[in-house]
Design an enzyme around this catalytic site. Structure first.
Site, short mmCIF file in Angstrom:
data_model
loop_
_atom_site.label_atom_id
_atom_site.label_comp_id
_atom_site.label_asym_id
_atom_site.label_seq_id
_atom_site.Cartn_x
_atom_site.Cartn_y
_atom_site.Cartn_z
N ALA A 1 10.33 129.58 8.68
CA ALA A 1 10.27 128.28 9.22
C ALA A 1 10.01 127.06 8.70
CB ALA A 1 8.80 128.73 10.19
N THR A 2 9.56 127.02 7.60
CA THR A 2 9.76 125.75 6.69
C THR A 2 11.15 125.34 6.44
OG1 THR A 2 7.68 126.41 5.48
CG2 THR A 2 8.93 124.96 4.41
N ASN B 1 -1.63 126.87 14.94
CA ASN B 1 -1.96 128.20 14.10
C ASN B 1 -3.52 127.98 13.85
OD1 ASN B 1 -1.68 125.96 12.12
ND2 ASN B 1 -2.10 127.32 10.51
N GLN C 1 4.18 130.13 15.42
CA GLN C 1 3.02 131.00 15.68
C GLN C 1 3.13 131.31 17.10
OE1 GLN C 1 0.12 131.67 13.97
NE2 GLN C 1 0.70 130.43 12.31
N ALA D 1 10.01 135.41 10.38
CA ALA D 1 9.92 137.07 10.79
C ALA D 1 8.57 137.28 10.51
CB ALA D 1 10.86 137.77 9.96
N HIS D 2 7.84 136.92 9.47
CA HIS D 2 6.64 137.23 8.87
C HIS D 2 5.73 137.04 9.76
CE1 HIS D 2 4.45 134.07 6.89
NE2 HIS D 2 5.52 133.46 7.02
N THR E 1 24.36 132.98 0.38
CA THR E 1 24.56 134.59 0.69
C THR E 1 23.40 135.17 1.72
OG1 THR E 1 25.65 135.02 -1.45
CG2 THR E 1 24.76 137.04 -0.22
N CYS F 1 -1.57 127.38 4.15
CA CYS F 1 -0.84 126.64 3.46
C CYS F 1 -1.41 125.65 2.85
CB CYS F 1 0.33 126.08 4.21
SG CYS F 1 1.49 127.28 4.83
#
Length: 386
Positions: free
Chosen positions: A75-76, A155, A183, A204-205, A243, A329
């Site tokens: 997301a960053t 968040n 979020q 994803a995380h 890649t 963060c």
């Protein structure tokens, strides 16, 4: 059922990979290890097919089309690509971007760097629930405004923003709307068409997929002009060279598919657990206050303050439960959370705040244990302070 320690209640920071996601990813590390850009043999064709399948899965989660999804490292990066990409694409004109004071650092710091480069930035306030007023957005839009960037949900206090109302305003005024949905994606229903967003970031995380992979939705019909921030091989329509992380992308796609299917039931279960936790804390401990509002809030989020007890002291004492006193963060600092301060919460109460993040693998027994442990710790800390 016995409780296995330690207990994880920091699902806003990250989530464990769902075993079903891991199972989908594993073949692409060794057996199907091809480069998706290798178009001359089966290894590359298999990798490319897996990426395109994941693109459709990711798009389906947010009501988009596969050709509107660009894969990133998270997301960053998606936030940086969306905001810098739009502003850099309009470098030949005066540029104004509108955001809020509770955004993730990847949005706020990006806006600060753009301001240093000559862009005009407006940072809107939020109410005590952590929500922005759509009328403030309307009033802030000017002739040089090219982008509004407002998160889908916080968040820290879990506030769900009125994106549909904001999207109607930006569409009417001909301004692009970006939303950081890291979020929110997979936690609440998101339909980019209904919301009227032109760009949307997710990762994803935060939804039981792997770390290091995310996505950016770019609305095709809006003809969004973006300048790339990574150049090289021309992957992802030239907007994000490099890649492709095929195993990670497969994991993101499978995680999105699972979240789309299980969201209604999972959200209801987590909301009930969250409400049970809050009620039990209020019964067990005096001086508990809710940060934000229970209305229009993420179902798995609870942010509370314990009057007179430093949050950092609670975290140190509750050593068998993973909790947070603010954004992961910026958790290395002991300054009051800028998000809580923006919601009008005093420094003292912000510093006494704890965020509980519930998730897919959270149980009722873990909630009961957390209430007992946190309650005992707070009573001990208050007693030792006298």
């Amino acid at each position: 059922m016995s409780v296995t320690l330690p207990i994880y209640l920091d699902y806003h920071a990250t989530t464990p990979v769902d075993p079903r996601v891991l199972k989908a990813m594993l073949p692409y590390f060794c057996d199907r290890f091809g480069n998706a850009a290798s178009r001359s043999h089966k290894f590359g064709w298999d990798a490319d097919a897996a990426v395109e399948r994941a693109r459709e899965q990711a798009a389906s989660l947010i009501g988009a089309s596969g050709n509107e999804i660009i894969f990133t490292s998270g997301a960053t990066e998606s936030n940086n690509l969306a905001i810098k990409g739009v502003l850099h694409a309009h470098a030949d004109r005066p540029r104004h971007v509108i955001t809020t004071g509770i955004e993730h650092k990847s949005v706020l710091d990006t806006c600060r760097s753009l301001a240093a480069a000559g862009c005009r930035v407006t940072c809107l306030p939020v109410d005590t629930a952590g929500r922005v007023d759509p009328d403030d957005v309307r009033r802030a839009i000017a002739g040089d405004t090219v982008l509004v960037s407002i998160m889908a949900a916080s968040n820290e206090v879990g506030a769900i923003q009125p994106l549909a109302e904001i999207g109607a305003i930006t569409t009417e005024r001909g301004v692009l709307l970006h939303s950081d949905a890291a979020q929110a994606a997979g936690k609440i229903p998101i339909d980019v068409k209904t919301l009227g967003v032109d760009l949307l970031s997710f990762t994803a995380h935060k939804m039981y997929g792997p770390k290091g992979v995310g996505a950016l939705f770019i609305r095709r019909r809006a003809r969004v002009a973006l300048a790339p921030i990574l150049e090289g091989g021309g992957q992802e329509r030239g907007l994000r060279s490099g890649t492709l992380n095929v195993p990670g992308i497969v994991g993101l796609g499978r995680a999105a598919e699972i979240n789309a299917a299980e969201l209604p039931a999972e959200s209801a279960r987590l909301r009930a657990l969250r409400d049970r936790l809050y009620e039990a804390l209020c019964t067990k401990v005096s001086g508990v206050g809710l940060n934000g509002s229970l209305e229009r809030r993420l179902p798995h989020n609870l942010s509370v303050h314990f009057t007179g007890v430093p949050g950092e002291s609670i975290l140190l004492a509750v050593d068998d439960i993973a909790l947070s006193s603010g954004s992961a963060c910026s958790s290395g600092t002991v300054e009051p959370s800028y998000v809580l301060k923006a919601c009008g919460i005093s420094d003292d109460l912000a510093l006494s705040s704890i965020r509980f993040g519930l998730g897919r693998f959270t149980t009722e027994e873990e909630m009961d244990y957390a209430v007992e442990k946190v309650g005992a710790v707070i009573q001990h800390l208050r007693g030792s302070a006298h």
